[in-house]
Scaffold this active site. Structure first.
Site, mmCIF file in Angstrom:
data_model
loop_
_atom_site.group_PDB
_atom_site.id
_atom_site.type_symbol
_atom_site.label_atom_id
_atom_site.label_comp_id
_atom_site.label_asym_id
_atom_site.label_seq_id
_atom_site.Cartn_x
_atom_site.Cartn_y
_atom_site.Cartn_z
ATOM 1 N N HIS A 322 0.810 -1.217 0.000
ATOM 2 C CA HIS A 322 0.000 0.000 0.000
ATOM 3 C C HIS A 322 0.842 1.266 0.000
ATOM 4 O O HIS A 322 0.376 2.323 -0.416
ATOM 5 C CB HIS A 322 -0.945 0.012 1.204
ATOM 6 C CG HIS A 322 -2.101 -0.914 1.037
ATOM 7 N ND1 HIS A 322 -2.016 -2.262 1.265
ATOM 8 C CD2 HIS A 322 -3.379 -0.685 0.644
ATOM 9 C CE1 HIS A 322 -3.185 -2.828 1.023
ATOM 10 N NE2 HIS A 322 -4.032 -1.895 0.639
ATOM 11 N N GLY A 323 2.041 1.180 0.496
ATOM 12 C CA GLY A 323 2.879 2.369 0.493
ATOM 13 C C GLY A 323 4.180 2.119 1.210
ATOM 14 O O GLY A 323 4.277 1.231 2.055
#
Lengths: 485, 438
Positions: A322-323
Site C-alpha cells: 500500500h505504500g
C-alpha cells in the site's frame, strides 16, 4: 485524468462512441491508444514506463513457457518477477529504503548525506506490476500465453482499471477482447448505473467524511477519546466509499465496452472475523496475495506455525504494497496478527467443542461482526495516521474510551461543538446510518426487487443521482485515496 | 467472460437508445431541470454569499451603503494595502481590512486641497485583475450608487500573472459574476476547453448552472435539520473561526471573518520589516504570457469603456513598485505593461497618473517588493491628490453640491494627529496563505 472530472466526462463518451463505431479488429488498438492518452495525461514520460514493462513482460514471459526443464522455468520466472519488483522498488520504495539505511547507519553514529532521487511515484504502478507478476506465474503454472501484443498491452493499461484496479486476471480479461461483441443498449444502462453509483459514493460520502477525518487525524489532541472513535469510524467508511466508488466507476466504464472486471468489495464491515474481512475487502488484492504469495510460501498445507509464518509474511508485504512507509507495514503486520489470532481462537474453540454451537448463534454472529469491525477500525488508525507518534497518540485515546463512557455526557464530544461545517455533528447520525445501510443492503441482496428493480424505480434512482451529482460535485474533488498506492 | 454470448437473450426488446433506462433518466433529468428553472428552485439572491471573503464583504457593504460614493478605488492589494494602512495611521486606531471600505485620509486631504466634500469607496481587492475590475464597473457601479469617478491603480502583475489559469479563477470573479450575465465575455473568461465546457453545461442544465446556489440552500437546510436533531450540548460552545481554521486549514480558504486582518497604526521605526517576496513574483513573471496579457488588457479597455459609457470619469494610476520587483521583468514585459496601460488609458479618455517609474518612491517606502507601507502609502496618496487637484477636467465630474465654498477650510481631520501605519504582519500572512498577491 480523474474519474470525477469534466475531462473524463468528455473522454469516456468519446472513446465509447468510437469503440462501437469502428470494426472489431480496431477496437483493441483504439482502447490501447485511449488508455495511453488517459495515463499520459498525468505525466507523459511515464507512458514509457508502462510501455517498457509491457514489452519486457511480453518478450520474457514466453521464455518461461519455452524452457524445457523446471529449473530453467524457475530461473526465467525469477528473472521476470525480479525485474517487475525491482522496477516497483525503484519507483515506490527507493526513498523508504534510503530512510531505512540512513536510520540504520545513525545507530552507529554515521551521518550519511542521502541522495535526493527526484522520483515521482507513477500512478497505478503497484496494480499493473501485480498484473504482470500474475501473468508470469500463471504461465509458469502452465496456463497459455497471450499471443497478441495489443491484447497484452491493453490488459496492463486498460484505462478503467489502470490506476487503482481491480487487479485483473488475464484468463478472464483477454478472452473478452477476442469476442466480436455486438453493441447492446444494456451496456449503457448497467455501466451508467455503476458509474453514477460510484460517483455518489465518492462525492457525497467519501469527500464529506474526509473533512472530519482530516481534522481528527491531524489534530487528535483537539478531540476526546469518544470523538476519536467516531472519527475512526468515519475513516472506515471514507476509505470504503472512496475505493468502492472508484471500483464501481471502473467496472461501469469497462461495462460500457462490454467487458467485465472483477468486483472488489462485498459489504466488508459485516465480516464476522478477520479472515472473512479479507474475503470481502479489496478482493482482487487479497486473492492475488493468496495465489501469488501465500500459496508459494507454502500456504496452509504445512505445519501450523509455518502457516502462521506464511500468513504473517503475506499480510506484512500486503501492507507494504500500500505504500512505502512504516505505518503501512505496521498495518499489514497487524492484519497478519489478527488472522493468526483468529485461527488460534477457532482452533481453541473447536478443541473445546464450542465453535460449531457458537457459529449457529445469531447473537454470537452479531457480536462477532461488531468486534471485527472495531478491530478493523483500530487497523485503520495504523493505516491513516501520518506518523508513528500520531498513531500511538490516537490509539491511546481510543483506549481511554471505556473510562469516558462511564462518565459520558454530550459535552465530551468536541465534534458536537464544531457547527460549521455541519458534517461534524452530523457524524453522530451518519455513522450509524451507514452501518444500518450495510445491514439493509445485505438483507436486500437476495431479494428480487433489489436485484432487478422495476424500470421506473431504476429511472428515478438514476435521475436522483444525476441531480445530486450535478449539484454537489465540487469544482475540485480530492483524488481517490488508492491513487497513491 | 463472453458477454456477447450470454447477453443476447437477456436484452429483451431493447433496440434503441431511447428505450434504455439511462436515456429516460437523462431526459427526465433535463425536464426536471426545466421545471426547476421555471420555479427558480434553490436560487439565492446574488448577494447571499455562502462564504464571506474580502470580495463578499466589500460587495455587501457597497450594496448596503446608504450614501452614494463619489470616488471608487479599484485595483489589487497594491491599492488596498496602502489605503487601509494610511487610514490606520491617520485615524490612530486599528482598521479591520475586510470591513473598512473607504479612505478617510483621501477624503479629508482632497477636501483640504480642493474644497470638495466627497465620499469614497474601496473596491480594491486582494488579487483583483482587470477582468474583475471590469465586472465591478459593469455589474455594480450603476444605478443609485453609481460613482462620479473611479481611481484605478494598476501594476504589472495585473496583466502578466503566470499563476492565473483563467480570469474566472479569481475569488473576486466568482462573486462578481453572480451580478450579471457573462455570455458576451465567455470566450475570454474561459478561453480553455474544459472551463468553457463547464460554462456551456450551465446553459444546458439548470442544476449545473445553479449548483452553487442550490448546494448553498441545501447546506442551510441540512444545517437547520442537524442543529435540531443534534443540538449543541448545554454546557458547550461553538468553535471559533480560529479553532476551525487550525483544524481545517483548507476549508473555505478565502473566508475572512470580521477582525481577522487588522491594519494597526505604526510609526516609521516600526516599518523596517521589509519582506522579500521576490520568489513569489519570480513565479508570477516566469514567462511573458501573451494570452493573459491580451485578455487582461482587453478587460482593462472594456472597464474604461463601460465607465465612460456610464458617465464615470476614470483615473488610471500606474502604481509604483520597487526596483527589485521591476528587475524581475524583461524590458519587453515591462514595456508591454507600462506602455500598453498608458496608451490604452489615454485612448479611452482616462486621466493618467504614472508613478511606475517615479523617483519619488524608493525601497524604504515599501513593506515588500510591491506593496507600499503606510508611510509610502501616505506619500502616494499625497501625490495622487496633488495631481487630481490640478486636473480641472477630472474634477469637473463631481456634482455641484459636493463643492464647498472655502478651499482653505480647516477640516476636522486636519486636526487629527497622523500616526504612521502599516499592514500588520498577521494580515499579510493571512492574505499570503490564501494565495493572494500581497
Amino acid at each position: 485524468m480523474l474519474f470525477n472530472s469534466l475531462q473524463y466526462l468528455v473522454f469516456l463518451p468519446t472513446v465509447f462512441v468510437l469503440f462501437w463505431l469502428v470494426p472489431h479488429r480496431l477496437r483493441v488498438p483504439l482502447l490501447l491508444v485511449a488508455s495511453y492518452i488517459f495515463y499520459m495525461s498525468w505525466r507523459p514520460i511515464y507512458g514509457l514506463l508502462i510501455l517498457g514493462l509491457t514489452v519486457g513482460n511480453f518478450v520474457l514471459v514466453p521464455m518461461i513457457a519455452k524452457a524445457q526443464e523446471v529449473k530453467h522455468k524457475k530461473l526465467w520466472l525469477g528473472l521476470v518477477v525480479a525485474a517487475n519488483l525491482i522496477t516497483l522498488a525503484i519507483f515506490k520504495y527507493a526513498y523508504f529504503g534510503i530512510d531505512c539505511v540512513k536510520g540504520g547507519l545513525s545507530l552507529f553514529h554515521v551521518d550519511w548525506n542521502a541522495p535526493h532521487l527526484h522520483i515521482i511515484l507513477p500512478l497505478g504502478i503497484s496494480f499493473f506490476v501485480f498484473e504482470f507478476i500474475h501473468y508470469a506465474v500463471e504461465v509458469y503454472r502452465g496456463k497459455p500465453l497471450v499471443k497478441k501484443f495489443m491484447d497484452f498491452a491493453l490488459f496492463a493499461s486498460f484505462f478503467p482499471t489502470q490506476i487503482a484496479g481491480p487487479i485483473k486476471r488475464y484468463q478472464d480479461f483477454i478472452p473478452q477482447l477476442d469476442i466480436p461483441a455486438k453493441f447492446k443498449w444494456e451496456y449503457i444502462d448497467e455501466g451508467m448505473q455503476l458509474i453514477l453509483m460510484g460517483l455518489c459514493k465518492k462525492v457525497l460520502l467519501a469527500d464529506n467524511l474526509a473533512l472530519v477525518v482530516q481534522a481528527g487525524f491531524t489534530h487528535p489532541e483537539k478531540f476526546t477519546s469518544l470523538d476519536m472513535w467516531l472519527i475512526t469510524y468515519a475513516f472506515a467508511f471514507q476509505i470504503f466509499f472512496d475505493f468502492a466508488g472508484y471500483t464501481d466507476i471502473a467496472r461501469g466504464s469497462a461495462l460500457l465496452f462490454g467487458y467485465k472486471v472483477p468486483i472488489n468489495f462485498n459489504l466488508p464491515y459485516l465480516a464476522a472475523n478477520a479472515a472473512d474481512f479479507w474475503h470481502r475487502w479489496h478482493i482482487s488484492l487479497s486473492t492475488w496475495l493468496r495465489d501469488y504469495l501465500f500459496i508459494p510460501l507454502g500456504g496452509s498445507r504445512c505445519s501450523r506455525w509455518n502457516m502462521y509464518r506464511n500468513l504473517f509474511i503475506t499480510m506484512a508485504l500486503g501492507g507494504l504494497w500500500h505504500g512505502a512507509a512504516n505505518h503501512f507495514l505496521l498495518w499489514g503486520v497487524y492484519q497478519g496478527v489478527l488472522l493468526i489470532l483468529h485461527r488460534e481462537y477457532v482452533r481453541l474453540m473447536e478443541a473445546a467443542g464450542l465453535h460449531a454451537k457458537l457459529v449457529k448463534s445469531k447473537l454470537y454472529h452479531v457480536f462477532s461482526v461488531i468486534v471485527t469491525f472495531h478491530f478493523v477500525c483500530v487497523g485503520w488508525v495504523l493505516f491513516r495516521a501520518e506518523t508513528e507518534q500520531m498513531c500511538w497518540q490516537i490509539i491511546s485515546k481510543l483506549a481511554e474510551a471505556p473510562l469516558a463512557l462511564m462518565n459520558f455526557s454530550p459535552s465530551q464530544l468536541t465534534i458536537l461543538q464544531i457547527r460549521d461545517p455541519i458534517i461534524f455533528p452530523a457524524i453522530i447520525l451518519i455513522v450509524p446510518g451507514l452501518m444500518i445501510a450495510h445491514v439493509v443492503v445485505n438483507w436486500l441482496n437476495n431479494k428480487k426487487f433489489y436485484l432487478s428493480p422495476p424500470w421506473p424505480v431504476q429511472v428515478a434512482v438514476m435521475v436522483a443521482m444525476l441531480c445530486v451529482l450535478t449539484i454537489f460535485s465540487p469544482d475540485t474533488s480530492p483524488r481517490f485515496i488508492y491513487f497513491q498506492f | 467472460m463472453p458477454i456477447a454470448d450470454d447477453a443476447e437473450k437477456e436484452m429483451g426488446a431493447m433496440t434503441g437508445f431511447f428505450k434504455t433506462r439511462f436515456a429516460w433518466a437523462l431526459l427526465t433529468f433535463l425536464v426536471v431541470g426545466v421545471a426547476a428553472a421555471w420555479l427558480n428552485f434553490g436560487a439565492v439572491s446574488p448577494d447571499n454569499f455562502p462564504v464571506l471573503s474580502w470580495t463578499g464583504w466589500t460587495i455587501k457593504d457597497y450594496l448596503n451603503s446608504k450614501q452614494r460614493p463619489n470616488i471608487v478605488f479599484l485595483g489589487s492589494s497594491l491599492m488596498l494595502v496602502p489605503l487601509d494602512g494610511v487610514d490606520a495611521d491617520y485615524l490612530g486606531k486599528r482598521v479591520d481590512g475586510s470591513q473598512h471600505h473607504h479612505s478617510v485620509y483621501f477624503e479629508d486631504k482632497l477636501k483640504e486641497k480642493t474644497g470638495l466634500s466627497l465620499k469614497t469607496f474601496t473596491f480594491a481587492l486582494p488579487g483583483e485583475m482587470p477582468s474583475d475590475a471590469y465586472l465591478i464597473v459593469n455589474n455594480l457601479l450603476k444605478g443609485k450608487n453609481k460613482p462620479d469617478m473611479i481611481v484605478y491603480g494598476v501594476g504589472p502583475r495585473d496583466f502578466l500573472d503566470n499563476m492565473l489559469p483563467s480570469p474566472a479563477a479569481t475569488d473576486p470573479f466568482r462573486y462578481l459574476s453572480r451580478f450579471g450575465k457573462i455570455d458576451q465575455i465567455a470566450d475570454r473568461v474561459s478561453p480553455e476547453f474544459f472551463p468553457r465546457l463547464d460554462y456551456e453545461l450551465g446553459k444546458v442544465s439548470y442544476f449545473w448552472q445553479k449548483r452553487a446556489d442550490i448546494s448553498q440552500t441545501a447546506e442551510q437546510a441540512a444545517t437547520s435539520l442537524i442543529n435540531a436533531m443534534v443540538p449543541l450540548p448545554v454546557d458547550g460552545y461553538p468553535t471559533t473561526f480560529d479553532e476551525r481554521r487550525l483544524l481545517m486549514p483548507d476549508f473555505r480558504p478565502c473566508e475572512v471573518p470580521r477582525g481577522a486582518a487588522f491594519f494597526r497604526p505604526t510609526t516609521a521605526a516600526e516599518r523596517n520589516n521589509f519582506v522579500d517576496n521576490l520568489a513569489e513574483y519570480k513565479k508570477r513573471y516566469a514567462t511573458m504570457k501573451w494570452d493573459t496579457y491580451i485578455s487582461q488588457m482587453r478587460f482593462f479597455a472594456d472597464a474604461l469603456d463601460v465607465a465612460h459609457a456610464q458617465g464615470i470619469k476614470a483615473v488610471v494610476v500606474a502604481m509604483p513598485i520597487t526596483d527589485l520587483n521591476r528587475q524581475l521583468l524583461s524590458n519587453l514585459s515591462w514595456d508591454a505593461y507600462r506602455k500598453g496601460v498608458l496608451a490604452m488609458a489615454k485612448r479611452k479618455g482616462a486621466s493618467v497618473i504614472d508613478l511606475s517609474e517615479s523617483k519619488d518612491f524608493n525601497r524604504s517606502d515599501f513593506g515588500d517588493t510591491v506593496h507600499l507601507h503606510s508611510g509610502g502609502g501616505k506619500k502616494f496618496f499625497d501625490v495622487v491628490i496633488d495631481q487630481l487637484a490640478k486636473n480641472e477636467d477630472a474634477l469637473a465630474c463631481f456634482p455641484e453640491e459636493n463643492r464647498i465654498a472655502a478651499k482653505n477650510k480647516t477640516t476636522q481631520a486636519a486636526t487629527r494627529l497622523p500616526v504612521s501605519a502599516t499592514v500588520t504582519t498577521n494580515a499579510k500572512q493571512k492574505l499570503s496563505q490564501r494565495g493572494l498577491p500581497l
